[in-house]
Design an enzyme around this catalytic site. Sequence first.
Site, short mmCIF file in Angstrom:
data_model
loop_
_atom_site.label_atom_id
_atom_site.label_comp_id
_atom_site.label_asym_id
_atom_site.label_seq_id
_atom_site.Cartn_x
_atom_site.Cartn_y
_atom_site.Cartn_z
N SER A 43 0.76 -1.03 0.04
CA SER A 43 0.08 0.15 0.22
C SER A 43 1.04 1.21 -0.14
O SER A 43 0.44 2.34 -0.70
CB SER A 43 -0.94 -0.03 1.30
OG SER A 43 -0.26 -0.42 2.42
N ASN A 52 1.98 1.63 -3.65
CA ASN A 52 0.95 1.76 -4.65
C ASN A 52 -0.25 2.30 -4.49
O ASN A 52 -0.74 2.79 -5.45
CB ASN A 52 0.92 0.17 -5.24
CG ASN A 52 1.99 -0.39 -5.66
OD1 ASN A 52 2.78 0.08 -6.44
ND2 ASN A 52 2.28 -1.52 -4.89
N TYR A 53 -0.69 2.59 -3.30
CA TYR A 53 -1.92 3.15 -3.11
C TYR A 53 -1.98 4.41 -2.19
O TYR A 53 -3.21 5.06 -2.05
CB TYR A 53 -2.66 2.14 -2.54
CG TYR A 53 -2.95 1.01 -3.41
CD1 TYR A 53 -3.71 0.90 -4.55
CD2 TYR A 53 -2.50 -0.39 -2.97
CE1 TYR A 53 -4.07 -0.16 -5.05
CE2 TYR A 53 -2.56 -1.49 -3.69
CZ TYR A 53 -3.47 -1.48 -4.94
OH TYR A 53 -3.65 -2.40 -5.66
N LEU A 54 -0.86 4.83 -1.68
CA LEU A 54 -0.99 6.00 -0.68
C LEU A 54 -0.16 7.18 -1.23
O LEU A 54 0.86 7.09 -1.70
CB LEU A 54 -0.41 5.51 0.73
CG LEU A 54 -0.98 4.65 1.16
CD1 LEU A 54 -0.20 4.10 2.56
CD2 LEU A 54 -2.45 5.02 1.80
#
Length: 558
Positions: free
Chosen positions: A512, A515-517
């Site tokens: 995360s 890639n997502y934060l």
Amino acid sequence: TPGAGGGSRWEEERYPEGIKWKFLEHKGPVFAPPYEPLPENVKFYYDGKVMKLSTKAEEVATFFAKMLDHEYTTKEIFRKNFFKDWRKEMTSEEKSTITNLSKCDFTHMSQYFKAQSEARKQMSKEEKQKIKEENERLLKEYGYCVMDNHKERIANFKIEPPGLFRGRGNHPKMGMLKRRIMPEDIIINCSKDSKIPPPPPGHKWKEVRHDNKVTWLVSWTENIQGSIKYIMLNPSSRIKGEKDWQKYETARRLKKCVDKIRNQYREDWKSKEMKVRQRAVALYFIDKLALRAGNEKEEGETADTVGCCSLRVEHIKLHPELDGQEYVVEFDFLGKDSIRYYNKVPVEKRVFKNLQLFMENKQPEDDLFDRLNTSILNKHLQDLMEGLTAKVFRTYNASITLQQQLKELTNPDDNIPAKILSYNRANRAVAILCNHQRAPPKTFEKSMMNLQSKIDAKKEQLADARRELKSAKADAKVRRDEKSKKIEEQLMKLEVQATDREENKQIALGTSKLNYLDPRISVAWCKKWGIPIEKIYNKTQREKFAWAIDMAEEDYEF
Ligand SMILES: *[C@@H]1O[C@H](CO)[C@@H](O)[C@H](O)[C@H]1NC(C)=O
Ligand SMILES: *[C@@H]1O[C@H](CO)[C@@H](O)[C@H](O)[C@H]1NC(C)=O
Ligand SMILES: *[C@@H]1O[C@H](CO)[C@@H](O)[C@H](O)[C@H]1NC(C)=O
Ligand SMILES: *[C@@H]1O[C@H](CO)[C@@H](O)[C@H](O)[C@H]1NC(C)=O
Ligand SMILES: CC(=O)N[C@H]1CO[C@H](CO)[C@@H](O)[C@@H]1O
């Protein structure tokens, strides 16, 4: 350094749609060193007798010998694939002799490689220095390219040496020979007006092209899966940073229209059209549970993994009431990389009723959303917002959750270690949301025990210091007091570390984080509370997020 100098390099002139650069110059790849035949005294035995192998057959035999202690070499598929490919490299004489892998004795070769690796560990300082210098020379010559007005680091300019393919899990192709990549396999991409890299003497490139709609510098096709490999820029480069930045800007755009999208799919739960209802329920899952849209499988992956659109009736159970909650859906399926997704979630009544409807007269192995597939759903997402995919919901939810959690958990009066613990807790909340679980690392118990004994020792030290403090004379009191305060602080640091590690046991934070934060949230948090950025991002991550470190102010809001 990248990013230094006036203005921000992340917000430069944009090219027309699809154009990635105007000028690109580089030196091409670094090939794996050629094979060095074994010394005469290192023997291979077949059926108990010494056998001298041809150079090509010997090279492939060494790949196996180097892995001899690994479990792989006992696996039947691995052995079968290896033997088949090895035989292709043999002379016809070798082929007719060597017919049974179990009669091949690689132990002498294996011992030789172990001795070599021992010798490398024992290398003198001077020898190590020489190797280091050679690596630095290669990096300097091949590790950079010029893209437009910037000198950029190249991520992977060295081509992997040949060897045996391993793959993940029980990959059906494991043991196959990964061929040596030659200049004749290589496509070079650079601009017409650049110095085109010369191929190694006596060789030719497969092709030289000038395609400024792509960002790779070098490409080739690997022989195991037939996939195309690329040499690209480092994540710290402008072009990668820009792509990353755009991803988070898309997620921020979703923030602006998510309410509208939610209202729409709520309406659609009542639609007369079955297809629309299914789509709306699937979208609700993607939004609420951060499920993936389809089942994006690794090539060759055979496990039965699913995503939202491919859920089957057997993957969910409906509970009108469970543990005091109404309308609970129990999910149990294998998601990406065969990670189990298990969750019990209360859903809205209308979703529940719809699911009952979708499941009517179906067998366990039937599709839950029989009117839906990944392309239909993705097309619908595009209609809702340009650039919208299931991933954007994840990115949006993960980022906004991190921001909220950081606001909630950060205590302004905490010291730096305690603040970092709060940061990690906020991160864990996100990782749980995204189902980024892991098995506890093998070394977990041991490292926890080590940490605990450090804590115990520190406690004893503190008790001693306090006793000394009590008995100290007035003039020594201040000094003693300082000493015991220092130990107390060290103890607290260790205890925070232990809590952090324990809580992190089954959670993989990396995915995360990477890639997502939106990294600007973390950077802003660091700037606001005076936390050194090194405490939350390691070197690789700092390079990847250089754009955010440059851009984000302490008051940045996702
Ligand atoms: C291969 O060699 C092993 C060990 O000598 C033997 O047990 C096995 O039967 C052989 N297999 C074949 C197919 O000959
Ligand atoms: C993010 O996902 C969680 C878990 O489903 C949900 O409870 C929460 O409302 C979502 N947050 C936002 C802002 O979408
Ligand atoms: C998805 O469904 C549509 C309409 O039924 C169909 O045209 C399309 O080929 C399907 N796509 C895939 C990938 O199955
Ligand atoms: C930084 O952390 C990532 C995990 O997010 C890891 O893969 C990488 O090896 C680490 N890099 C360094 C230089 O420690
Ligand atoms: C002009 C040209 O050959 N373009 C190709 C560049 O490489 C990408 C990726 O391999 C291809 O998709 C393009 O067709």
